[in-house]
Motif scaffolding. Structure first.
Motif, PDB file in Angstrom:
ATOM      1  N   GLY A 298      20.136  37.148  14.678  1.00  0.00           N
ATOM      2  CA  GLY A 298      20.081  38.492  14.114  1.00  0.00           C
ATOM      3  C   GLY A 298      21.100  38.761  13.013  1.00  0.00           C
ATOM      4  O   GLY A 298      21.478  39.918  12.797  1.00  0.00           O
ATOM      5  N   PHE A 299      21.520  37.720  12.292  1.00  0.00           N
ATOM      6  CA  PHE A 299      22.435  37.929  11.167  1.00  0.00           C
ATOM      7  C   PHE A 299      21.758  38.809  10.120  1.00  0.00           C
ATOM      8  O   PHE A 299      20.533  38.760   9.958  1.00  0.00           O
ATOM      9  CB  PHE A 299      22.826  36.583  10.562  1.00  0.00           C
ATOM     10  N   PRO A 300      22.522  39.635   9.403  1.00  0.00           N
ATOM     11  CA  PRO A 300      21.928  40.500   8.377  1.00  0.00           C
ATOM     12  C   PRO A 300      21.004  39.729   7.435  1.00  0.00           C
ATOM     13  O   PRO A 300      21.333  38.610   7.029  1.00  0.00           O
ATOM     14  CB  PRO A 300      23.149  41.052   7.650  1.00  0.00           C
ATOM     15  N   THR A 301      19.879  40.314   7.103  1.00  0.00           N
ATOM     16  CA  THR A 301      18.827  39.790   6.215  1.00  0.00           C
ATOM     17  C   THR A 301      17.980  38.704   6.874  1.00  0.00           C
ATOM     18  O   THR A 301      17.046  38.209   6.241  1.00  0.00           O
ATOM     19  CB  THR A 301      19.366  39.244   4.867  1.00  0.00           C
ATOM     20  N   GLU A 302      18.230  38.343   8.105  1.00  0.00           N
ATOM     21  CA  GLU A 302      17.471  37.281   8.763  1.00  0.00           C
ATOM     22  C   GLU A 302      16.013  37.706   8.955  1.00  0.00           C
ATOM     23  O   GLU A 302      15.721  38.689   9.632  1.00  0.00           O
ATOM     24  CB  GLU A 302      18.104  36.959  10.113  1.00  0.00           C
ATOM     25  N   THR A 303      15.103  36.947   8.363  1.00  0.00           N
ATOM     26  CA  THR A 303      13.678  37.180   8.560  1.00  0.00           C
ATOM     27  C   THR A 303      13.195  36.386   9.771  1.00  0.00           C
ATOM     28  O   THR A 303      13.919  35.543  10.316  1.00  0.00           O
ATOM     29  CB  THR A 303      12.876  36.741   7.331  1.00  0.00           C
ATOM     30  N   ILE A 341      19.972  44.300  10.579  1.00  0.00           N
ATOM     31  CA  ILE A 341      18.716  44.241  11.326  1.00  0.00           C
ATOM     32  C   ILE A 341      18.803  45.215  12.496  1.00  0.00           C
ATOM     33  O   ILE A 341      19.885  45.446  13.055  1.00  0.00           O
ATOM     34  CB  ILE A 341      18.477  42.804  11.828  1.00  0.00           C
ATOM     35  N   ASP A 342      17.686  45.790  12.859  1.00  0.00           N
ATOM     36  CA  ASP A 342      17.636  46.703  13.998  1.00  0.00           C
ATOM     37  C   ASP A 342      18.236  46.034  15.233  1.00  0.00           C
ATOM     38  O   ASP A 342      17.930  44.872  15.535  1.00  0.00           O
ATOM     39  CB  ASP A 342      16.180  47.093  14.268  1.00  0.00           C
ATOM     40  N   ARG A 343      19.090  46.762  15.966  1.00  0.00           N
ATOM     41  CA  ARG A 343      19.807  46.174  17.106  1.00  0.00           C
ATOM     42  C   ARG A 343      18.851  45.664  18.185  1.00  0.00           C
ATOM     43  O   ARG A 343      19.123  44.653  18.839  1.00  0.00           O
ATOM     44  CB  ARG A 343      20.767  47.195  17.720  1.00  0.00           C
TER      45      ARG A 343
END
Length: 426
Positions: A298-303, A341-343
């Motif tokens: 769930g790192f930021p920007t992770e698709t 990303i949403d928690r």
């Protein structure tokens, strides 16, 4: 209560330093005190520390509570403002007996509680000698502290400072003392252990240090590394993996992810290809090696595609011991300012990655059935194989090394044959 009690959170380095803290506090004459050695790696670690402090105060209303460690270094005001806390010491101060002699009186203001310096100004790590690691059969030795890298998700350099190494001679002396005290296994630990030696004369490497220890302290029967950054592995380390039976066939890697774009945004120095190539090289040199790894979900920007690459890396590398962390934004780090990303999705991906890790661990346990293993018996009815797999051995004497045939597992631990489990070293 009387004496000094220590509550430890976080890494093996903290475990080692807690013994130093206890010795320094007792040397200073501190009594009726609780030392809380905190971790800052995630927001959850900080929350747990605060919860433990409140519980300690409820259970010990008249004790002096001193908070230290990485969270105390990075969030000193947070802990100083807690009414349960009597003093806050920084990571440098916690290792000095003078800090415990100069503690403020009860009832002082938050500012008066603080004994926290600028950790970035610290240039050396003094050798610290301990005779035992309480509650542990394996002994930890600090060889390095701090980190010169600035991964975008990590707050630890601001809690530990820049990288600095313990001189090799002091590490040898500490290892000899612990081996003479009866420890069969030594674990070398640090914040960024594979950067060891770059600040010392001659720039010795971690691999050279390990070689030197095994040569100069033959009483060491098993030597491990706590965690490594594979991109910094040196030729001496690869020699040990290939040729030294006392160097244990288990490596815990700081992988963090398996997608190249996320690795770049994390400011990691390895690529997916680098990680897989290192693991392949190690297995070629020593096929029985098992791997552990830290990975962040769930790192930021992770698709979803990027996350699938992380899952795929764990599977392709066959990571037997996967430590999964849901991404936790740490104030002051670049990643905290990236699109989040949403928690709920972060937690869901962490759960999926843990499920993959569990499947890999089950396959690893299956692969060990029918093998002969050398086990170091722990204090809790368990033992560790050389490749760091847990084995259930109720009734065996701690600190003994036994040979065992593995006949099955219970989903968590390997099970040895009772008829073929014999002590080879008491």
């Amino acid at each position: 209560m009387s004496g000094v009690d220590v509550i430890t959170f976080g890494c093996r380095l903290n475990t080692y330093e807690s013994e130093v803290m206890r010795a320094q506090a007792e040397k200073a004459g501190l009594n009726n005190a609780i030392l809380v050695n905190t971790c800052a790696v995630t927001g959850e670690a900080v929350r747990q520390a605060r919860q433990a402090i409140r519980r300690a105060r409820r259970e010990n209303p008249h004790a002096r509570i001193i908070v230290t460690g990485c969270a105390a270094q990075t969030e000193k005001q947070t802990f100083a403002e807690m009414p349960e806390v009597d003093a806050v010491l920084g990571n440098e101060e916690k290792l000095k007996s003078a800090s415990y002699r100069s503690l403020p009186d009860f009832g002082v203001s938050a500012e008066e509680k603080l004994r926290v310096n600028d950790i970035m100004s610290v240039r050396e790590t003094a050798p610290q000698m301990v005779k035992l690691i309480e509650g542990h059969v394996r002994a930890f030795i600090q060889v390095q502290n701090g980190c010169d890298h600035r991964c975008t998700f990590c707050i630890i350099p601001y809690g530990r400072g820049n990288s600095r190494s313990v001189p090799m001679g002091a590490v040898v002396d500490q290892a000899r003392k612990l081996a003479e005290s009866g420890y069969r296994e030594i674990v070398l630990t640090g914040v960024d252990a594979t950067s060891y030696g770059s600040d010392l004369p001659g720039a010795p490497t971690l691999g050279l240090l390990a070689k030197t220890l095994l040569k100069q302290v033959p009483e060491i029967l098993r030597l491990r590394l706590s965690s490594i950054d594979s991109i910094e592995a040196d030729s001496h380390l690869m020699d040990l993996i290939a040729d030294e039976p006392r160097f244990m066939p288990h490596l815990h890697l700081s992988l963090q992810h398996g997608d190249d774009m996320i690795l770049k945004r994390m400011k990691r120095r390895h690529s997916r290809t680098d990680a897989l190539a290192f693991i392949e090289d190690v297995r070629r040199l020593r096929p029985e090696t098992s791997f552990g790894a830290d990975m962040i979900a769930g790192f930021p920007t992770e698709t979803e595609e990027m996350f699938a690459n992380a899952m795929g890396l764990a599977e392709e590398a066959n990571i037997a011991h996967l430590h999964v962390f849901p991404y936790s934004p740490r104030e002051g780090t670049p990643a905290a300012r990236m699109p989040q990303i949403d928690r709920a999705l972060v937690k869901e991906r962490a759960a999926r990655l843990r499920a993959t890790g569990l499947q890999l661990h089950q396959a690893h346990l299956d692969s060990m059935i029918g093998t002969q293993q050398s086990l170091l018996v722990e204090n809790n009815g368990l033992a560790h194989t050389e490749n760091f797999t847990l084995v259930a051995v109720p009734g065996l004497t701690p600190r003994t090394i036994v040979q065992a045939e593995i006949t099955g597992h219970n989903g968590k631990h390997l099970m040895p044959s009772a008829q073929k489990c014999a002590a080879v070293l008491g």
